[in-house]
Write an enzyme that holds these catalytic residues in place. Structure first.
Site, short mmCIF file in Angstrom:
data_model
loop_
_atom_site.label_atom_id
_atom_site.label_comp_id
_atom_site.label_asym_id
_atom_site.label_seq_id
_atom_site.Cartn_x
_atom_site.Cartn_y
_atom_site.Cartn_z
N GLU B 308 -22.88 -35.93 -21.58
CA GLU B 308 -22.49 -34.56 -21.89
C GLU B 308 -20.97 -34.40 -21.80
OE1 GLU B 308 -25.74 -31.43 -20.92
OE2 GLU B 308 -24.11 -31.01 -19.54
N CYS B 335 -29.66 -28.87 -19.65
CA CYS B 335 -30.61 -29.48 -18.71
C CYS B 335 -31.79 -28.58 -18.41
CB CYS B 335 -29.96 -29.79 -17.37
SG CYS B 335 -28.26 -30.24 -17.46
N SER B 355 -25.27 -28.65 -25.85
CA SER B 355 -25.07 -30.09 -25.80
C SER B 355 -26.31 -30.78 -26.35
CB SER B 355 -24.85 -30.53 -24.35
OG SER B 355 -25.05 -31.92 -24.25
N GLU B 397 -41.29 -28.86 -21.79
CA GLU B 397 -40.27 -29.73 -22.36
C GLU B 397 -40.84 -31.11 -22.68
OE1 GLU B 397 -37.12 -30.99 -19.75
OE2 GLU B 397 -35.64 -30.97 -21.37
N GLU B 402 -40.67 -33.50 -30.37
CA GLU B 402 -39.60 -34.45 -30.68
C GLU B 402 -39.30 -35.40 -29.52
OE1 GLU B 402 -39.37 -31.21 -30.39
OE2 GLU B 402 -37.54 -30.56 -29.39
N CYS B 566 -32.04 -24.80 -10.29
CA CYS B 566 -33.33 -25.47 -10.16
C CYS B 566 -33.98 -25.25 -8.80
CB CYS B 566 -33.16 -26.96 -10.39
SG CYS B 566 -32.37 -27.31 -11.95
#
Lengths: 157, 639, 398
Positions: B308, B335, B355, B397, B402, B566
């Site tokens: 990043e 993140c 990012s 996630e 993808e 988090c």
């Protein structure tokens, strides 16, 4: 909803927002106008109102679900609201309800197939001295008898 | 016409408007009230609930939560105030006069018991089969008030279908007691706006736009609602059964990566005071449970900083030297999967600012099934990759379509701190008593910079430590005392910092020397960074950027979906309060300071990875294939 | 709309449009407040809070923006006197609002009209327009430099609870009509957080008379504690239902004679949220200190089933509770279940007693007036008609 319909709806709501102001306090007047003109507040309209007032769609949906006179499901051209509160009740509300149901072939809570009538019960309409009473859209009718009620219903245009 | 644009929620849900005087010595600044005939001096405007707390009297609460504005709807906290006909909700009553309060009269006790009875009559919470058994506020109250029968009956069947549509959050409204904490969390605290009261009277329930399943509305999966639900009406989608199955299957190679926040909080699940890191005890416990390898997510956090940070350098270089107008700045961190989805929905026009680096969890996922599998001769098809995360959005996630760059599902399961604790207990292990052990190689060592990712401002601090050394050539310790970047720490909603880069630069480090020739183009420049945590704060920053305000001038902004970062994630132990978040942060920062290795770019394993595997360096072709991703313009419309 | 002229000593007494505004503008604001205090007028909506006190708090506030709200969300079953006032005497109500605006220092008034009364909205809008033409609304009203005031009408959408003043304000602000926590009260933190006077339609009408005719004159009517007169909405089993203006202190039995009620078994005083009285209680008087009411009087004769009546009331509350607080949302459901048990004969006295206790808890622990008063019919009917319900013929008596 077709794109053309969507665009028309957006334009209509933009006008309403302009009329009442882009604040949350304009929410009810805007919804009331949409309800009056469309007999319901479609999903897309709710999201457009939310977008233009900068609130969340669920907040619009929440407000609609709170008020008896707002709804998200389509209703008939004439929404009949028969007062079910006690003074109208003891003056014969039930007989009127049955007469209307027989005549239209639907039950309360339903809409006729031709989308002309929706039958609903309402709480006190403030016509207790002249019960039984009902609203058809905005107009109030009092001192009903089964015969009179049906006649009024058939006569609305 | 007056307006109230700054208020989103109804006033009844807003903090009290009576201002508390800051100067308590001023006349009228304090007030003496009588609580159960004991005199207590409190600041003017204190709620009865807080005054009682100060007097050491406990009042039961359900709809009250320290993170949220007042609701006053459950009525369990009612008390008697002399001279008032009705009982008063103590959580919502600001003291402005010398009142006399009684907290345990027969009227109060009877009312509370009635309220509990009423809730139980509609609460379809069959305690044995409930994930919150033993940690349910309603259950606790029922016990405290000696409920031994259902006075007003009990629902025999669930009234609502359980909504399991979301990868992250399960809604079981049959257990809902309508405290509206989730509504206030979702609308006020997070400004996401998924949940609201729907209907009226006895038909009132909490639901989504048009009663759609969670997967179809703009839910960012942050799970903050789960953390504030007093019952199990909201809970995380728990994959532990599947994980047990993998562990029990001898053919499967089951690995787990552990994030720093769960390690600083899991102690709470074992009855310990918040703020004790059990990182190394956890390593042992996980091995005993049957995980084949235990890795440290901090390793890929370090890697994230390199990727990043490099991306930021490239963007700045392109914009400042190449005068490339298509470069999007400020660069946003990526993140936090809750934040990413929030941006995809609410500000899709800013996705280029995000990012492209994957989150540490997903970087690890693709490395495990490529680099690690190859190095250790394991068939990636046999690897089951688990991630212990403080987060419910991580479950979503890892299921993003993808995220299969390794050729397999990069991370198979996201597991929350609560679920991990449950698995450990199920295995009969008392975590605090475990001997300590280290993480497994080849990712065994990680830096303190990766560790502090767990707290708000941590990613930014880690990035600053590295970028400052990269550019100025000076030691981070010489720029910031003890390498602690205090300006980006702490729980203030939005933090802003300027770092003048000066005009003495070091050589460009070898890792990125093929990308920029030198640092001369940064002469006299000031690096502007910001940090926002909680999506409500993120919204403020984004709206400012949209309006071309101060934050649009920033170069790099850290966003975290959850309040506190988090460590306050939706998968963390319940309860999570401001005080508990602070203790978890303290534990994380203390661990960082105890480490020798505190800068991502000094992590020897990271250096080795670039030497052995990602030989073309950060932001190169392979790194883009494995460690970077792309995003989806989701928008706000719900079909 | 055809206007009906009615007779009465106070509200329906002689009054010319604009009179109160003229009289008020000649006075100092403090003097109007004193006059109101002299009159001892209390809120006509049902709660009976002294109007002067309410106005004084707002008048004393230094806030720049204040509001006057007329609560025309007349939803209490059995009351329709506000509709009559708005149709036949709009001048009294609107003049009262202008007086309020002048006295407390507000420049904006809002009428919150219930959605069921949409059909009287247009005539009211027209009336406001005519007031604007005559400078009874607008800028520098009647030449009073610096006194601007205008009134707009906002519609409800079918929610009884919006008659509760803080729920009404929530509704005006575009939210669900959920009552706020009190304190703070609307006089401190009202519409948009500003000091706000919320008055019932009839209160504002009374104010118009008081300003013109004086507090002393007003006090001559009624009782010591309940001054003035009151509009009563009479419905049910009687020959002459309708709106009556009677002085406070009128006995229920007198009222029954007046409206031609025969064989009366029960009187529900105060609407669905009021109390139900039996024959032995008909000598009670209508007054704040005795049988208080916002105006609704429903008369039931001997042919009516009390359990059926009670069930109708409880169904009403189950539906109309806003649903936010536990006692009201679930409590009313439990009370209704109890009534159904009585109806079907599947009850125990023990459980009914538990429900009575629950009702008393709801009265003290609900968040707003709705849940605090919804157990009233349950408790009063089961107490006052105990014999015929439990020992007689299941609710009927001859």
């Amino acid at each position: 909803m077709l794109i053309l319909e969507k665009n028309a709806m957006t334009e209509e709501i933009e006008k309403l927002v302009e009329k009442y102001g882009p604040e949350r306090s304009s929410l009810l007047p805007i919804l009331q106008d949409i309800q009056r003109d469309h007999k319901s507040i479609p999903d897309f309209a709710q999201q457009e109102v939310a977008r233009l007032l900068d609130i969340h769609p669920v907040e619009v949906f929440s407000v609609i679900s709170f008020y008896s006179f707002l709804n998200t499901e389509p209703k008939g051209k004439f929404i009949v609201r028969l007062c079910q509160t006690i003074t109208c009740d003891i003056k014969g509300k039930e007989r009127i309800a049955q007469a209307i149901e027989r005549e239209l072939g639907i039950s309360f809570g339903e809409t006729t197939k031709d989308n002309k009538y929706t039958l609903e019960f309402a709480n006190c309409l403030g016509m207790c001295d002249q019960g039984p009473a009902m609203l058809i859209n905005d107009m109030v009718y009092a001192n009903l008898t089964p015969e009179k009620a049906v006649k009024i219903l058939k006569g609305v245009k | 016409m007056d307006s109230r644009k700054d208020y989103r929620a109804p006033l009844s849900q807003q903090p009290l408007t009576i201002e508390k005087p800051t100067d308590l010595t001023a006349i009228g600044g304090t007030i003496t009230v009588e609580i159960n005939e004991k005199k207590v001096v409190v600041p003017l405007g204190t709620t009865i609930l807080d005054a009682c707390k100060m007097a050491g009297i406990s009042i039961p609460t359900l709809c009250h939560h320290e993170d949220l504005c007042i609701a006053g709807v459950c009525r369990i906290c009612v008390v008697e105030v002399e001279g008032m006909r009705t009982l008063q909700a103590s959580c919502a009553f600001p003291i402005t006069a010398p009142i006399k309060i009684k907290t345990s009269t027969s009227m109060v006790r009877k009312a509370r018991r009635h309220i509990i009875d009423l809730m139980l009559s509609e609460h379809y919470g069959e305690c044995y089969s409930c994930v919150r058994n033993g940690n349910c506020e309603l259950q606790t109250l029922a016990k405290e008030y000696g409920v031994d029968n259902y006075t007003f009956g009990h629902v025999e069947k669930p009234r609502y279908e359980v909504d399991r549509s979301s990868y992250s959050v399960i809604r079981d409204m049959s257990k809902c007691i309508l405290c509206k904490r989730c509504v206030r969390t979702c609308i006020d605290l997070q400004e996401v706006g998924v949940l609201e009261s729907i209907g009226r009277g006895d038909a009132t329930h909490i639901s989504t736009f048009l009663e759609k399943p969670l997967s179809d509305v703009i839910c960012i999966n942050c799970g903050q609602c789960i953390n504030r639900c007093p019952t199990a009406a909201l809970r995380a989608n728990d994959p532990s059964d599947e994980i047990w199955r993998a562990i029990d299957d001898p053919k499967k190679h089951v690995v787990i990566q552990t994030a720093p926040s769960p390690r600083a909080a899991i102690c709470e699940e074992f009855g310990m005071e918040a703020g004790t890191s059990l990182t190394q005890e956890l390593n042992t416990a996980l091995k005993r449970i049957g995980f084949d390898k235990v890795f440290d997510t901090n390793f890929t956090a370090d890697l994230t900083i390199i990727e990043e940070g490099t991306e930021l350098v490239i963007r700045l270089y392109k914009a400042l030297v190449g005068k490339d107008a298509s470069v999007s700045l400020p660069q946003f961190t990526s993140c936090s999967p809750g934040w990413v989805k929030y941006l995809e929905h609410y500000y899709p026009e800013y996705l280029d600012n995000l990012s492209s680096a994957k989150s540490p969890q997903q970087m690890f996922g693709s490395l495990i099934k490529t680099f690690y599998a190859e190095k250790n001769g394991v068939d990636p098809a046999d690897i089951v990759s688990v991630a212990l995360m403080p987060c419910s959005a991580k479950k979503f996630e890892c299921n993003r379509p993808e995220m299969v760059d390794s050729g397999y599902k990069d991370v198979d399961y996201g597991l929350t701190t609560r679920e991990m604790a449950k698995m450990i207990k199920e295995a009969g292990i008392n975590l605090p008593e475990m001997p300590k052990s280290h993480f497994d190689n080849p990712f065994g060592e990680a830096s303190g910079a990766g560790l502090i990712f767990g707290a708000t401002g941590g990613v930014m601090e880690a990035a600053i430590r590295t970028i400052v050394e990269f550019i100025t050539g000076a030691k981070a310790e010489d720029v910031f005392a003890n390498a602690n970047v205090l300006d980006v720490r702490g729980f203030e909603g939005i933090k802003y910092m300027e770092i003048p880069l000066g005009d003495t630069f070091g050589p460009v480090p070898g890792l990125i020397s093929h990308l920029v020739p030198n640092w001369d183009w940064l002469k006299g420049a000031t690096l502007k960074v910001a940090v926002a945590h909680g999506t409500a704060n993120a919204k403020k920053v984004m709206d400012d950027i949209k309006a071309g305000g101060k934050f649009s001038e920033c170069h790099f902004i850290e966003f975290m979906a959850c309040p506190g970062g988090c460590l306050g994630g939706g998968g963390q132990p319940i309860p999570t309060t401001p005080e508990i978040r602070e203790k978890r942060a303290k534990a994380i920062y203390a661990e960082d300071e105890s480490l020798e290795l505190r800068k991502s770019h000094e992590n020897p394993n990271v250096i080795k990875l670039y030497e052995e595997f990602l030989t073309e360096g950060p932001c190169s072709h392979l790194s883009h294939k494995l460690l970077h991703t792309h995003y989806l313009k989701r928008g706000k419309y719900i079909i | 709309m055809v206007k009906t002229k009615r007779e009465g000593s106070v509200i329906f007494s002689e009054y010319k449009r604009g009179e109160a505004i003229k009289a008020a503008l000649e006075k100092k604001r403090e003097d109007i407040l004193l006059e109101l205090r002299e009159s001892k007028v209390k809120g006509r909506g049902g709660a009976g809070f002294p109007t002067a006190t309410k106005w004084m708090v707002v008048a004393a506030s230094t806030a720049e923006i204040k509001y006057v709200i007329c609560n025309a969300d007349e939803g209490e079953p059995g009351t329709f006197k506000d509709r009559v006032l708005l149709v036949d005497y709009p001048e009294l109500v609107f003049d009262g609002m202008v007086v309020a605006g002048y006295t407390i220092g507000a420049s904006r008034g809002i009428v919150y009209l219930r959605g069921e009364y949409e059909y009287i909205r247009k005539p009211l809008e027209d009336y406001l327009e005519s007031m604007r033409k005559d400078n009874l609304l607008g800028k520098n009203i009647l030449g009073k430099e610096g006194f601007d005031f205008d009134i707009s009408i906002r519609m409800g959408s079918g929610a009884y609870v919006c008659g509760e003043e803080t729920a009404l304000i929530e509704s005006l602000e575009g939210n669900r009509g959920e009552a706020r926590n009190k304190p703070p009260y609307p006089v401190n933190t009202g519409f948009f957080g500003r000091p706000t006077v919320v008055n019932n339609v009839e209160t504002l009408a009374a104010v118009s008379h008081i300003v013109v005719k004086g507090g002393d004159w007003f006090r001559q009517h009624g009782t010591d504690k309940s001054t003035g007169s009151k509009l009563f909405s009479i419905s049910g089993d009687c020959e002459l239902p309708g709106v009556y203006e009677l002085p406070w202190g009128t006995k229920l039995s007198e009222l029954l004679t007046l409206v031609g009620a025969k064989n009366t078994k029960a009187i529900q005083v105060g609407g669905a949220s009021g109390i139900c009285l039996n024959k032995t209680q008909f000598d009670r008087t209508l007054a704040y200190e005795d049988a208080a009411t916002g105006g609704s009087i429903m008369i039931f004769n001997g042919s009516r089933n009390m359990v059926h009546i009670l069930k109708n009331f409880m169904e009403f509350f189950v539906e109309e509770s806003c649903g936010q607080c536990t006692p009201c949302r679930i409590g009313n459901v439990k009370l209704l279940e109890g009534v159904k048990m009585i109806e079907s004969g599947e009850y125990t006295f023990d459980y009914i007693e538990k429900l009575m206790e629950l009702g008393r808890t709801m009265q003290v622990s609900s968040k707003c007036g709705l849940g605090q008063s919804s157990p009233n019919p349950f408790i009063s009917i089961l107490e006052n008609f105990k014999d015929e319900i439990f020992n007689g013929n299941g609710g009927y008596n001859g």
